[in-house]
Write a protein that holds these residues in place. Structure first.
Motif, PDB file in Angstrom:
ATOM      1  N   ALA A   1       0.813  -1.215   0.000  1.00 35.74           N
ATOM      2  CA  ALA A   1       0.000   0.000   0.000  1.00 35.74           C
ATOM      3  C   ALA A   1       0.853   1.274   0.000  1.00 35.74           C
ATOM      4  CB  ALA A   1      -0.922   0.010   1.215  1.00 35.74           C
ATOM      5  N   ASN A   2       0.310   2.364  -0.632  1.00 33.41           N
ATOM      6  CA  ASN A   2       1.044   3.629  -0.742  1.00 33.41           C
ATOM      7  C   ASN A   2       0.110   4.794  -0.447  1.00 33.41           C
ATOM      8  OD1 ASN A   2       3.296   5.317  -1.672  1.00 33.41           O
ATOM      9  ND2 ASN A   2       1.919   5.819  -3.348  1.00 33.41           N
ATOM     10  N   ASP A   3       0.610   5.851   0.196  1.00 37.71           N
ATOM     11  CA  ASP A   3      -0.258   6.961   0.570  1.00 37.71           C
ATOM     12  C   ASP A   3      -0.293   8.055  -0.482  1.00 37.71           C
ATOM     13  OD1 ASP A   3       2.261   7.939   0.865  1.00 37.71           O
ATOM     14  OD2 ASP A   3       2.037   8.575   2.954  1.00 37.71           O
ATOM     15  N   LYS A   4       0.391   7.876  -1.618  1.00 37.44           N
ATOM     16  CA  LYS A   4       0.372   8.849  -2.701  1.00 37.44           C
ATOM     17  C   LYS A   4      -0.353   8.259  -3.898  1.00 37.44           C
ATOM     18  CE  LYS A   4       4.900  10.897  -1.606  1.00 37.44           C
ATOM     19  NZ  LYS A   4       6.266  11.159  -2.142  1.00 37.44           N
ATOM     20  N   PRO A   5      -1.105   9.086  -4.634  1.00 37.38           N
ATOM     21  CA  PRO A   5      -1.688   8.574  -5.875  1.00 37.38           C
ATOM     22  C   PRO A   5      -0.585   8.344  -6.895  1.00 37.38           C
ATOM     23  CG  PRO A   5      -2.046  10.935  -5.699  1.00 37.38           C
ATOM     24  CD  PRO A   5      -1.454  10.493  -4.382  1.00 37.38           C
TER      25      PRO A   5
ATOM     26  N   THR B   1      -5.855  -0.434  -7.918  1.00 38.85           N
ATOM     27  CA  THR B   1      -6.603   0.572  -7.175  1.00 38.85           C
ATOM     28  C   THR B   1      -6.580   0.287  -5.682  1.00 38.85           C
ATOM     29  OG1 THR B   1      -8.611  -0.714  -7.581  1.00 38.85           O
ATOM     30  CG2 THR B   1      -8.153   1.111  -9.077  1.00 38.85           C
ATOM     31  N   GLY B   2      -6.272  -0.963  -5.303  1.00 35.05           N
ATOM     32  CA  GLY B   2      -6.195  -1.307  -3.894  1.00 35.05           C
ATOM     33  C   GLY B   2      -7.537  -1.398  -3.212  1.00 35.05           C
TER      34      GLY B   2
ATOM     35  N   THR C   1       3.685  10.917  -9.535  1.00 34.43           N
ATOM     36  CA  THR C   1       2.646  11.277  -8.555  1.00 34.43           C
ATOM     37  C   THR C   1       1.696  12.320  -9.117  1.00 34.43           C
ATOM     38  OG1 THR C   1       4.145  12.906  -7.557  1.00 34.43           O
ATOM     39  CG2 THR C   1       4.097  10.700  -6.578  1.00 34.43           C
TER      40      THR C   1
ATOM     41  N   LYS D   1     -11.398  -4.306  -7.529  1.00 34.62           N
ATOM     42  CA  LYS D   1      -9.995  -3.960  -7.738  1.00 34.62           C
ATOM     43  C   LYS D   1      -9.647  -3.986  -9.225  1.00 34.62           C
ATOM     44  CE  LYS D   1      -6.652  -5.444  -5.020  1.00 34.62           C
ATOM     45  NZ  LYS D   1      -5.592  -6.277  -4.384  1.00 34.62           N
TER      46      LYS D   1
ATOM     47  N   LYS E   1      -3.272   2.924  -6.256  1.00 35.62           N
ATOM     48  CA  LYS E   1      -3.050   3.087  -4.817  1.00 35.62           C
ATOM     49  C   LYS E   1      -2.109   2.016  -4.267  1.00 35.62           C
ATOM     50  CE  LYS E   1      -5.667   6.629  -3.707  1.00 35.62           C
ATOM     51  NZ  LYS E   1      -5.110   7.839  -3.074  1.00 35.62           N
ATOM     52  N   GLU E   2      -1.819   1.013  -5.071  1.00 37.87           N
ATOM     53  CA  GLU E   2      -0.935  -0.068  -4.652  1.00 37.87           C
ATOM     54  C   GLU E   2       0.034  -0.374  -5.786  1.00 37.87           C
ATOM     55  OE1 GLU E   2      -1.168  -4.685  -3.008  1.00 37.87           O
ATOM     56  OE2 GLU E   2      -2.953  -3.682  -3.771  1.00 37.87           O
TER      57      GLU E   2
END
Length: 358
Positions: free
Chosen positions: A122-126, A156-157, A310, A163, A269-270
């Motif tokens: 998982a990632n917190d940035k688009p 998309t996570g 990003t 998904k 998102k992933e």
């Protein structure tokens, strides 16, 4: 966002192939008839046919009549010939790799090569795009129902039924390609493989652009402690059309139209990089070069130059080195944490192992 060395017991290889309780790949008579019907749809009339050094057959078909456009959501889709939103930062020199099987023979103008299909953290940035250099090997499988490869995975996570996924990489994948060569592959789905998606162009969806570079083409493998083979892969969302496009070794191969994902794949998102194998039985096959990451570059398989976008159409930047590493069979495979080599190479990590009783 993460790096992985993963084994899998439920890896989707082809939507019409099922796994029975003994782990053997089988299809019923009805499914066989349906497969023949689908192959007739996939194998469009050819203007020219190319046979590669490895025995693959690619048909040169009208770019506007390629099988991907049979998808009902692409009924009125206009094939994009260029991407106006292509980021300036990625207009670089191509790496090695000359068209089909390396001999530089391509399709006539107005046609594109389509591989002829046969039975078979998982990632917190688009994230709007990723690019990496994949070290290519040819792992030796122990049975024809195994798979081993290297993959870049964007999704998309979201939950299981919603998904959207786009992945690309190389793999030795007999259940799909019916041989033991290393192939360039791509996969997509709009609902976590529940009802949509497939490899390459085995179902309508991916739109081919290149006259020479096709999904499913083969690559030679690197030599342990010798010559190394690499492919540079880029997946990015076009800032104007909204489609997700694929470039390999500097060439625009094609794209996944935004319509396929029903508006549900605005950003990723992933993102994952790593090695992945499938085996329905023991022993498990080798991953990467078949050697552990501790042996170093030239002997262990690696992925380098990991960068991402990003912002749509923005510059590609180095990954955050604080990634999560997942290894579910450390006595069979392992992975190193990323290390920074240079401004050109960026971050690199090594992975793989011999497999065995995993």
């Amino acid at each position: 966002m993460g790096i992985k060395a993963i084994t899998s017991c439920c890896f989707v290889l082809f939507l019409l192939i099922i796994v029975d309780v003994d782990g053997a790949w089988t299809i019923s008579k009805e499914e066989d008839m349906e497969l023949e019907k689908q192959l007739k749809i996939l194998n469009k009339p050819a203007v020219k046919t190319i046979r590669t050094d490895s025995g693959q057959i690619f048909d040169c078909v009208d770019i506007h009549k390629q099988p991907s456009l049979d998808h009902p959501l692409l009924k009125n889709h206009k094939v994009q010939m260029t991407f106006d939103g292509f980021p300036e930062s990625m207009k670089d020199r191509p790496l090695e790799g000359k068209g089909l099987s390396g001999f530089g023979v391509g399709c006539p103008i107005g046609t594109v090569p389509i591989r002829r299909s046969a039975k078979l953290a998982a990632n917190d940035k688009p994230i709007y795009g990723v690019t990496s250099i994949l070290n290519v090997y040819k792992p030796t499988l122990l049975s024809p129902d195994q798979v081993s490869g290297s993959i870049i995975y964007l999704s998309t996570g979201f939950g299981d039924d919603s998904k959207s996924v786009v992945s690309v990489g190389w793999a030795v994948m007999p259940p799909v390609y019916r041989d033991n060569f290393t192939h360039l592959f791509a996969y997509w789905t709009a609902d976590n493989s529940k009802t949509t998606g497939c490899y390459d162009i085995l179902c309508p969806g991916f739109v081919q652009q290149s006259q020479e570079f096709a999904l499913g083409r083969t690559f030679p493998g690197s030599n342990y402690n010798g010559s190394q083979i690499h492919i540079k892969v880029l997946v990015s969302k076009d800032s104007k059309s909204g489609d997700w496009y694929l470039r390999v070794n500097g060439a625009s191969v094609g794209y996944w139209p935004k319509e396929l994902f029903r508006g549900a794949f605005e950003v990723a998102k992933e993102v994952n990089w790593g090695g992945e194998i499938f085996s329905p039985r023991q022993p498990c096959p080798p991953m990467g070069s078949g050697h552990f990451e501790s042996e170093g570059t030239g002997r262990a398989c690696y992925i380098s130059g990991m960068r991402y976008q990003t912002a749509a159409g923005g510059y590609f930047e180095d990954i955050d080195p604080e990634l999560q590493a997942l290894v579910d069979r450390p006595h069979c495979y392992n992975v190193s944490m990323p290390s920074y080599l240079s401004e050109i190479t960026g971050y690199i990590f090594l992975f793989g192992g011999p497999g065995g009783q995993c």
